[in-house]
Design a protein around this motif. Structure first.
Motif, PDB file in Angstrom:
ATOM      1  N   LYS A   1      -1.045   4.295  -2.595  1.00  0.00           N
ATOM      2  CA  LYS A   1      -2.210   3.991  -3.439  1.00  0.00           C
ATOM      3  C   LYS A   1      -3.361   4.910  -3.071  1.00  0.00           C
ATOM      4  O   LYS A   1      -3.528   5.324  -1.975  1.00  0.00           O
TER       5      LYS A   1
ATOM      6  N   GLU B   1       0.823  -1.209   0.000  1.00  0.00           N
ATOM      7  CA  GLU B   1       0.000   0.000   0.000  1.00  0.00           C
ATOM      8  C   GLU B   1       0.858   1.261   0.000  1.00  0.00           C
ATOM      9  O   GLU B   1       0.358   2.352  -0.279  1.00  0.00           O
TER      10      GLU B   1
ATOM     11  N   VAL C   1       3.626   1.768  -1.972  1.00  0.00           N
ATOM     12  CA  VAL C   1       4.014   1.969  -3.372  1.00  0.00           C
ATOM     13  C   VAL C   1       5.491   2.331  -3.513  1.00  0.00           C
ATOM     14  O   VAL C   1       6.241   1.615  -4.150  1.00  0.00           O
TER      15      VAL C   1
END
Length: 155
Positions: free
Chosen positions: A155, A130, A132
Motif C-alpha cells: 500500500k 499492508e 497487498v
C-alpha cells in the motif's frame, strides 16, 4: 514501575512489507521442509531472495502452494506484534547461533499472528494486509541450495 528495555542498535533500513513477507516465507519453508530458516537473505523493495539448505529442489507445485498460503495470510489481515524477553527466556525457543557476540540480553521477538515468530530487530508492517500481494518470481536449486526470489506489492 516499568523496566527500560535495552536493545542493540539496528543498522539496516528494511522495506517493512518485504521484511514481513520474508518472515512468513521463512517460517513456512522451515516448517514444511524441515530445513530451518534461510541461511542467507537479501531483502529489498524491488525483489528479495532467500537461500535454504535442502536435499532436493522444491517442485513448482510446492512453490505455488507457498505463494498461495502467504497470500491467504496477507488477506487475513493478521496482526504483527512484538514481544520482549531475555536471552535465557528464549534460548529453548530459537536458534541463537546468528546473534552477534555483543547482543543485548533483551531479545525482540516479532510475531505474525500464530503463523511465525522469530528474533528480529528490523522494521515490519503492523498488519499483513499492508503487504497487498506476494509472488515468488523465480527459484533455482544447485549444490543443495534452494533459492527463492520474491516480490511484494504494498500500500
Amino acid at each position: 514501575m516499568e523496566q527500560e528495555i535495552t536493545l542493540n542498535a539496528h543498522n539496516k533500513q528494511e522495506f517493512p512489507p518485504a521484511h514481513t513477507a520474508e518472515h512468513l516465507l521463512n517460517g513456512m519453508v522451515a516448517g514444511r521442509f524441515g530445513c530451518g530458516r534461510a541461511f542467507s537473505a537479501h531483502i529489498e523493495r524491488k525483489k528479495s531472495k532467500l537461500d535454504y539448505h535442502l536435499d532436493r529442489p522444491l517442485t513448482d507445485e510446492e512453490i505455488r502452494q507457498l505463494e498461495a498460503d502467504i497470500n491467504r495470510i496477507i488477506q487475513e489481515d493478521v496482526e504483527v506484534w512484538i514481544e520482549y524477553a531475555t536471552q535465557d527466556e528464549v534460548r529453548n525457543r530459537f536458534d541463537m547461533h546468528r546473534l552477534p557476540e555483543n547482543a543485548s540480553d533483551t531479545m525482540r521477538i516479532v510475531h505474525i499472528g500464530d503463523y511465525d515468530e522469530c528474533l528480529c530487530a528490523g522494521d515490519h508492517v503492523k498488519r499483513t494486509s499492508e503487504i497487498v500481494g506476494f509472488r515468488i518470481s523465480s527459484s533455482s536449486f544447485a549444490d543443495g541450495v534452494q533459492r527463492l526470489v520474491f516480490r511484494v506489492d504494498a500500500k
